[in-house]
Design a protein around this motif. Structure first.
Motif, PDB file in Angstrom:
ATOM      1  N   MET A   1     -14.235  19.844  34.424  1.00 16.91           N
ATOM      2  CA  MET A   1     -14.553  20.067  33.029  1.00 16.91           C
ATOM      3  C   MET A   1     -16.039  20.422  32.921  1.00 16.91           C
ATOM      4  SD  MET A   1     -14.283  17.661  29.606  1.00 16.91           S
ATOM      5  CE  MET A   1     -14.611  16.171  30.430  1.00 16.91           C
ATOM      6  N   ARG A   2     -16.315  21.424  32.096  1.00 18.16           N
ATOM      7  CA  ARG A   2     -17.695  21.828  31.830  1.00 18.16           C
ATOM      8  C   ARG A   2     -18.065  21.402  30.420  1.00 18.16           C
ATOM      9  NH1 ARG A   2     -18.370  27.531  31.843  1.00 18.16           N
ATOM     10  NH2 ARG A   2     -16.187  27.748  31.324  1.00 18.16           N
ATOM     11  N   VAL A   3     -19.299  20.947  30.254  1.00 19.59           N
ATOM     12  CA  VAL A   3     -19.789  20.550  28.935  1.00 19.59           C
ATOM     13  C   VAL A   3     -21.151  21.202  28.727  1.00 19.59           C
ATOM     14  CG1 VAL A   3     -20.492  18.648  27.448  1.00 19.59           C
ATOM     15  CG2 VAL A   3     -18.583  18.341  29.039  1.00 19.59           C
ATOM     16  N   ASN A   4     -21.263  22.002  27.693  1.00 17.86           N
ATOM     17  CA  ASN A   4     -22.513  22.672  27.333  1.00 17.86           C
ATOM     18  C   ASN A   4     -22.690  22.582  25.827  1.00 17.86           C
ATOM     19  OD1 ASN A   4     -23.326  23.938  29.965  1.00 17.86           O
ATOM     20  ND2 ASN A   4     -21.283  24.814  29.750  1.00 17.86           N
ATOM     21  N   LEU A  51     -20.194  31.297  27.119  1.00 15.08           N
ATOM     22  CA  LEU A  51     -20.065  29.990  27.772  1.00 15.08           C
ATOM     23  C   LEU A  51     -18.609  29.638  28.083  1.00 15.08           C
ATOM     24  CD1 LEU A  51     -22.726  27.810  25.919  1.00 15.08           C
ATOM     25  CD2 LEU A  51     -22.774  28.598  28.299  1.00 15.08           C
ATOM     26  N   SER A  57     -18.776  30.197  34.550  1.00 17.38           N
ATOM     27  CA  SER A  57     -17.998  29.149  35.222  1.00 17.38           C
ATOM     28  C   SER A  57     -18.854  28.169  36.024  1.00 17.38           C
ATOM     29  CB  SER A  57     -16.936  29.765  36.123  1.00 17.38           C
ATOM     30  OG  SER A  57     -17.548  30.516  37.160  1.00 17.38           O
ATOM     31  N   ALA A  58     -20.040  28.554  36.412  1.00 17.66           N
ATOM     32  CA  ALA A  58     -20.913  27.660  37.172  1.00 17.66           C
ATOM     33  C   ALA A  58     -21.972  26.996  36.296  1.00 17.66           C
ATOM     34  CB  ALA A  58     -21.581  28.418  38.312  1.00 17.66           C
ATOM     35  N   ILE A  59     -21.880  27.168  34.999  1.00 11.95           N
ATOM     36  CA  ILE A  59     -22.854  26.578  34.078  1.00 11.95           C
ATOM     37  C   ILE A  59     -22.243  25.342  33.441  1.00 11.95           C
ATOM     38  CG2 ILE A  59     -24.206  26.931  31.983  1.00 11.95           C
ATOM     39  CD1 ILE A  59     -24.194  29.940  32.638  1.00 11.95           C
ATOM     40  N   THR A  60     -22.914  24.212  33.595  1.00 11.95           N
ATOM     41  CA  THR A  60     -22.480  22.983  32.938  1.00 11.95           C
ATOM     42  C   THR A  60     -23.678  22.071  32.723  1.00 11.95           C
ATOM     43  OG1 THR A  60     -20.831  21.205  32.930  1.00 11.95           O
ATOM     44  CG2 THR A  60     -21.907  21.679  35.036  1.00 11.95           C
ATOM     45  N   GLY A  61     -23.581  21.250  31.700  1.00 11.27           N
ATOM     46  CA  GLY A  61     -24.646  20.295  31.420  1.00 11.27           C
ATOM     47  C   GLY A  61     -25.918  20.922  30.901  1.00 11.27           C
ATOM     48  N   THR A  62     -25.803  22.018  30.203  1.00 13.60           N
ATOM     49  CA  THR A  62     -27.001  22.704  29.719  1.00 13.60           C
ATOM     50  C   THR A  62     -26.922  22.952  28.222  1.00 13.60           C
ATOM     51  OG1 THR A  62     -28.525  24.517  30.206  1.00 13.60           O
ATOM     52  CG2 THR A  62     -26.200  25.080  30.036  1.00 13.60           C
TER      53      THR A  62
END
Length: 95
Positions: A1-4, A51, A57-62
């Protein structure tokens, strides 16, 4: 799971117009951002689409700042810096 998160700069939405001060804030922002342009809901929506896409797909927590660079200005607020809002009568004064 990604969160941005997306931190959008000010724009005169119907919800923001309730404050009464949004016109002065948007004007100040547009004149002082590194890219002096009007921020639109579409600018924010395009960022959200990015996003949610495979391209991110490699971006998370930003936090993605969508504000024409205004967040990077780093100007500290001093005495009287908000007088342009107060003079407009948009914000209730205490006392």
């Amino acid at each position: 799971m990604r969160v941005n998160t997306i931190s959008a700069g000010p724009y005169a939405s119907r919800a923001a117009n309730v404050t009464g001060a949004i016109a002065a804030i948007v004007n100040f922002y547009e004149q002082n951002a590194p890219t002096p342009a009007q921020l639109t809901p579409e600018n924010v929506a395009h960022s959200a689409v990015f996003l949610a896409s495979p391209f991110a797909s490699a971006i998370t927590g930003t936090t993605l700042y969508v504000d024409n660079g205004y967040h990077a200005m780093g100007k500290a607020m001093g005495d009287g810096d908000l007088e342009w809002v107060m003079k407009a009568g948009d914000v209730p004064r205490e006392g």
